[in-house]
Design a protein around this motif. Structure first.
Motif, PDB file in Angstrom:
ATOM      1  N   THR A   1     -11.095  -0.266  -0.615  1.00 38.75           N
ATOM      2  CA  THR A   1     -10.246   0.461  -1.569  1.00 38.75           C
ATOM      3  C   THR A   1     -11.080   0.827  -2.792  1.00 38.75           C
ATOM      4  O   THR A   1     -11.627  -0.058  -3.444  1.00 38.75           O
ATOM      5  CB  THR A   1      -9.060  -0.426  -2.010  1.00 38.75           C
ATOM      6  OG1 THR A   1      -8.479  -0.965  -0.848  1.00 38.75           O
ATOM      7  CG2 THR A   1      -8.051   0.361  -2.786  1.00 38.75           C
TER       8      THR A   1
ATOM      9  N   LYS B   1      -1.076  12.278 -14.091  1.00 36.78           N
ATOM     10  CA  LYS B   1      -0.799  10.914 -13.616  1.00 36.78           C
ATOM     11  C   LYS B   1      -2.042  10.036 -13.752  1.00 36.78           C
ATOM     12  O   LYS B   1      -3.095  10.373 -13.204  1.00 36.78           O
ATOM     13  CB  LYS B   1      -0.380  10.990 -12.148  1.00 36.78           C
ATOM     14  CG  LYS B   1       0.340   9.756 -11.663  1.00 36.78           C
ATOM     15  CD  LYS B   1       0.722   9.913 -10.205  1.00 36.78           C
ATOM     16  CE  LYS B   1       2.204   9.736 -10.021  1.00 36.78           C
ATOM     17  NZ  LYS B   1       2.607   9.748  -8.639  1.00 36.78           N
TER      18      LYS B   1
ATOM     19  N   ASP C   1      -0.988   4.658 -11.791  1.00 36.05           N
ATOM     20  CA  ASP C   1       0.284   5.021 -11.160  1.00 36.05           C
ATOM     21  C   ASP C   1       0.097   5.598  -9.753  1.00 36.05           C
ATOM     22  O   ASP C   1       1.056   6.042  -9.132  1.00 36.05           O
ATOM     23  CB  ASP C   1       1.028   6.061 -12.022  1.00 36.05           C
ATOM     24  CG  ASP C   1       1.531   5.445 -13.315  1.00 36.05           C
ATOM     25  OD1 ASP C   1       1.519   4.204 -13.421  1.00 36.05           O
ATOM     26  OD2 ASP C   1       1.911   6.195 -14.232  1.00 36.05           O
ATOM     27  N   TYR C   2      -1.125   5.628  -9.271  1.00 36.26           N
ATOM     28  CA  TYR C   2      -1.392   6.178  -7.930  1.00 36.26           C
ATOM     29  C   TYR C   2      -0.917   5.211  -6.845  1.00 36.26           C
ATOM     30  O   TYR C   2      -1.004   3.996  -7.020  1.00 36.26           O
ATOM     31  CB  TYR C   2      -2.899   6.397  -7.737  1.00 36.26           C
ATOM     32  CG  TYR C   2      -3.439   7.720  -8.250  1.00 36.26           C
ATOM     33  CD1 TYR C   2      -2.834   8.404  -9.286  1.00 36.26           C
ATOM     34  CD2 TYR C   2      -4.572   8.277  -7.690  1.00 36.26           C
ATOM     35  CE1 TYR C   2      -3.345   9.606  -9.744  1.00 36.26           C
ATOM     36  CE2 TYR C   2      -5.100   9.477  -8.150  1.00 36.26           C
ATOM     37  CZ  TYR C   2      -4.464  10.129  -9.177  1.00 36.26           C
ATOM     38  OH  TYR C   2      -4.979  11.312  -9.636  1.00 36.26           O
ATOM     39  N   SER C   3      -0.454   5.775  -5.732  1.00 39.30           N
ATOM     40  CA  SER C   3      -0.154   4.938  -4.568  1.00 39.30           C
ATOM     41  C   SER C   3      -1.485   4.601  -3.877  1.00 39.30           C
ATOM     42  O   SER C   3      -2.514   5.195  -4.194  1.00 39.30           O
ATOM     43  CB  SER C   3       0.739   5.703  -3.600  1.00 39.30           C
ATOM     44  OG  SER C   3       0.015   6.799  -3.065  1.00 39.30           O
ATOM     45  N   LEU C   4      -1.427   3.658  -2.933  1.00 35.96           N
ATOM     46  CA  LEU C   4      -2.651   3.258  -2.236  1.00 35.96           C
ATOM     47  C   LEU C   4      -3.299   4.450  -1.525  1.00 35.96           C
ATOM     48  O   LEU C   4      -4.520   4.628  -1.557  1.00 35.96           O
ATOM     49  CB  LEU C   4      -2.320   2.151  -1.220  1.00 35.96           C
ATOM     50  CG  LEU C   4      -3.506   1.427  -0.594  1.00 35.96           C
ATOM     51  CD1 LEU C   4      -4.383   0.787  -1.650  1.00 35.96           C
ATOM     52  CD2 LEU C   4      -3.022   0.370   0.379  1.00 35.96           C
TER      53      LEU C   4
ATOM     54  N   LYS D   1      -5.044   6.636  -4.016  1.00 33.80           N
ATOM     55  CA  LYS D   1      -6.298   6.020  -4.467  1.00 33.80           C
ATOM     56  C   LYS D   1      -7.400   6.281  -3.439  1.00 33.80           C
ATOM     57  O   LYS D   1      -8.535   6.591  -3.790  1.00 33.80           O
ATOM     58  CB  LYS D   1      -6.107   4.505  -4.642  1.00 33.80           C
ATOM     59  CG  LYS D   1      -5.273   4.147  -5.859  1.00 33.80           C
ATOM     60  CD  LYS D   1      -5.026   2.656  -5.958  1.00 33.80           C
ATOM     61  CE  LYS D   1      -4.167   2.366  -7.173  1.00 33.80           C
ATOM     62  NZ  LYS D   1      -3.759   0.977  -7.292  1.00 33.80           N
TER      63      LYS D   1
ATOM     64  N   GLY E   1      -4.699   2.370   4.015  1.00 32.17           N
ATOM     65  CA  GLY E   1      -3.564   2.741   3.174  1.00 32.17           C
ATOM     66  C   GLY E   1      -3.084   4.168   3.329  1.00 32.17           C
ATOM     67  O   GLY E   1      -2.151   4.578   2.646  1.00 32.17           O
TER      68      GLY E   1
ATOM     69  N   ASP F   1      -1.236   7.370   5.110  1.00 32.40           N
ATOM     70  CA  ASP F   1      -0.149   7.582   6.071  1.00 32.40           C
ATOM     71  C   ASP F   1      -0.700   8.360   7.267  1.00 32.40           C
ATOM     72  O   ASP F   1      -1.800   8.916   7.206  1.00 32.40           O
ATOM     73  CB  ASP F   1       1.003   8.331   5.393  1.00 32.40           C
ATOM     74  CG  ASP F   1       0.539   9.616   4.774  1.00 32.40           C
ATOM     75  OD1 ASP F   1       0.188  10.533   5.539  1.00 32.40           O
ATOM     76  OD2 ASP F   1       0.496   9.708   3.539  1.00 32.40           O
TER      77      ASP F   1
END
Lengths: 259, 249
Positions: free
Chosen positions: A39, A82, A86-89, A92, A116, A118
């Motif tokens: 990550t 943003k 506040d970022y989603s995985l 990121k 992470g 989708d």
């Protein structure tokens, strides 16, 4: 990978990249490399664009247009205000990919780059990496535990088990090595195995619940089916399959986990 | 190096640390204003000089407020890369670890200098308010500007004595250990600032050097300066050596 990227010092040996020791002409070498290690980490108080602008300044030869283009490629160009916190995985991970490609590197080192993401994101990144390799000639060195993903993008695969390279093979060769089989779903797989062994001389097979997998180079699927039916067994499914990468490497390392 | 400094400054955009540190730098001037008001209330006949206010500020800034703020900034600058997991994004870039650290030290110095100037201006401002209401002797820009070189020296001393805390922040990868250590150091400073041994304790030696009081302690000035350089050098060296060898897993 961490040694290649100067995060960990090697205890012994040399790391050769672009035909020379990675510490020689370090600036030139790392100018040609983009990377993601698991990550990616960025400054939480800054937006994606601000983060990339800092990295671009560190690299010196990356224009603002390249930063914007990289953000467009990963679909983050609209997230102007943003902050990274506040970022989603998935976001990121996309920003990590943008950071890795914004300077159009010759070598991309990616450690678990689809973490992470989708399913749509995974597919997009896969297509992007394939295109990058095809159109720009970028070499992509990628590690992943999701072997089905690797199978779809890699030309050459290496398996490391317990810190040692067990096998390095190109995909064409690998496809030849992966065994094909016919899977019969039957009412009694154990009886089916005995019947096929006695009447058809089938020796190479595997039983899983109600399924019997027959690994033979020459299949006579119709004949096998006829024999099973004549012996009062109910056949509910017949599929011709190929070993997947997970199975292949699991067998290669003796059934243990793949590291 | 300027590029590195610019990158470090870019990292501070939208950061609350800047406003918090500015508030910290205003603390001493504000407390000095309160002290002036109390002195005036108790002894209205007593003259309050701007020069004296600046002189008093040196002690409080170097051993208390600005020192603590400087340690907090240093801890933030050096430990945030661990906390935000950014080393693995920065270190694969074509830049050496030595240069990255040098950029951070330079940023710390500039930040310290900026805060010292904030304190300098705040003293001038608050004293200006006092002067407008009650009158202050020798209140002039000339007096204030005479303190600029001394404040510059104060910043150098403060920066030099912060380097051991940088190492602690780097080693422990966080805020807590350097802040606790600095609290202990401040206690030591409070105990020694009016003692002879204060000349041998780097965090009070800097105050005594600025106030020209080292000779009064019986110890030579060169000894205080040597101790300061030694402690600062140890802080720098340990930070660089540790970071150069550190594996970032």
């Amino acid at each position: 990978m961490k040694m290649m990227l100067q995060l960990v010092s090697p205890t012994a040996g040399k790391i050769m990249m672009f035909g020379k020791d990675h510490r020689e002409q370090m600036k030139d070498t790392y100018q040609k490399i983009g990377s993601i290690i698991e990550t990616p980490g960025f400054y939480t108080n800054l937006t994606g664009q601000e983060n990339l602008e800092i990295l671009a300044r560190f690299r010196k030869n990356v224009s603002k247009a390249s930063v914007k283009h990289a953000l467009e490629v990963v679909g983050l160009d609209q997230e102007k205000k943003k902050p990274f916190s506040d970022y989603s995985l998935g976001m990121k991970q996309r920003l990590g990919i943008a950071a890795a490609i914004m300077h159009e590197p010759e070598l991309l080192i990616l450690d678990e780059p689809i973490n992470g993401l989708d399913p749509i994101g995974i597919s997009e990144i896969r297509q992007f990496l394939c295109e990058l390799s095809r159109t720009k000639g970028t070499t992509i060195f990628i590690s992943s535990h999701v072997l089905s993903e690797i199978e779809q993008i890699a030309d050459m695969i290496g398996v490391i088990n317990q810190g040692k390279l067990v096998e390095e093979v190109n995909m064409k060769e690998l496809h030849k090595r992966k065994r094909k089989y016919v899977a019969f779903t039957v009412s009694d797989a154990l009886s089916a195995a005995k019947i096929l062994e006695n009447q058809c001389n089938v020796r190479d097979y595997d039983i899983q619940d109600h399924m019997i997998k027959i690994f033979e180079t020459e299949f006579n699927v119709g004949y096998f089916n006829q024999i099973l039916v004549e012996n009062q067994l109910v056949v509910t499914g017949i599929n011709t399959c190929e070993d997947n990468l997970e199975n292949y490497f699991s067998e290669l390392i003796g059934g243990g986990g793949i590291a | 190096m300027l590029n590195l400094l610019y990158c470090e400054l870019l990292k501070l955009r939208h950061s609350k640390m800047i406003s918090i540190s500015v508030l910290g730098a205003v603390a001493v001037p504000f407390m000095l204003l309160v002290e002036e008001l109390q002195t005036h209330a108790e002894h209205p006949e007593e003259k309050i000089l701007l020069d004296q206010v600046y002189a008093n500020s040196v002690l409080y800034m170097l051993i208390l407020a600005n020192m603590m703020v400087s340690v907090a900034i240093a801890s933030y600058l050096f430990s945030r890369e661990y906390a935000e997991n950014t080393w693995k994004t920065i270190l694969p870039l074509p830049i050496s670890r030595t240069k990255v650290l040098a950029g951070k030290f330079l940023t710390l110095f500039i930040w310290d200098l900026g805060l010292t100037l904030v304190s300098w201006f705040s003293i001038l401002f608050f004293s200006g308010i006092f002067h407008a209401i009650f009158g202050m002797s020798e209140y002039s820009l000339f007096t204030a500007f005479r303190w600029i070189p001394k404040y510059f020296l104060l910043t150098i001393f403060m920066f030099a004595t912060t380097t051991p805390f940088v190492y602690i922040a780097q080693k422990t990868k966080g805020f807590v250990a350097p802040m606790i250590t600095s609290a202990v150091i401040v206690l030591g400073s409070a105990a020694l600032c009016n003692q002879e041994w204060g000349a041998l304790y780097p965090w009070t030696a800097s105050v005594l050097l600025l106030q020209g009081r080292v000779e009064g302690t019986g110890y030579p000035v060169w000894l205080s300066i040597t101790i300061l350089i030694f402690v600062s050098g140890i802080g720098f060296m340990l930070t660089f050596l540790h970071f150069k060898k550190e594996d970032l897993k």
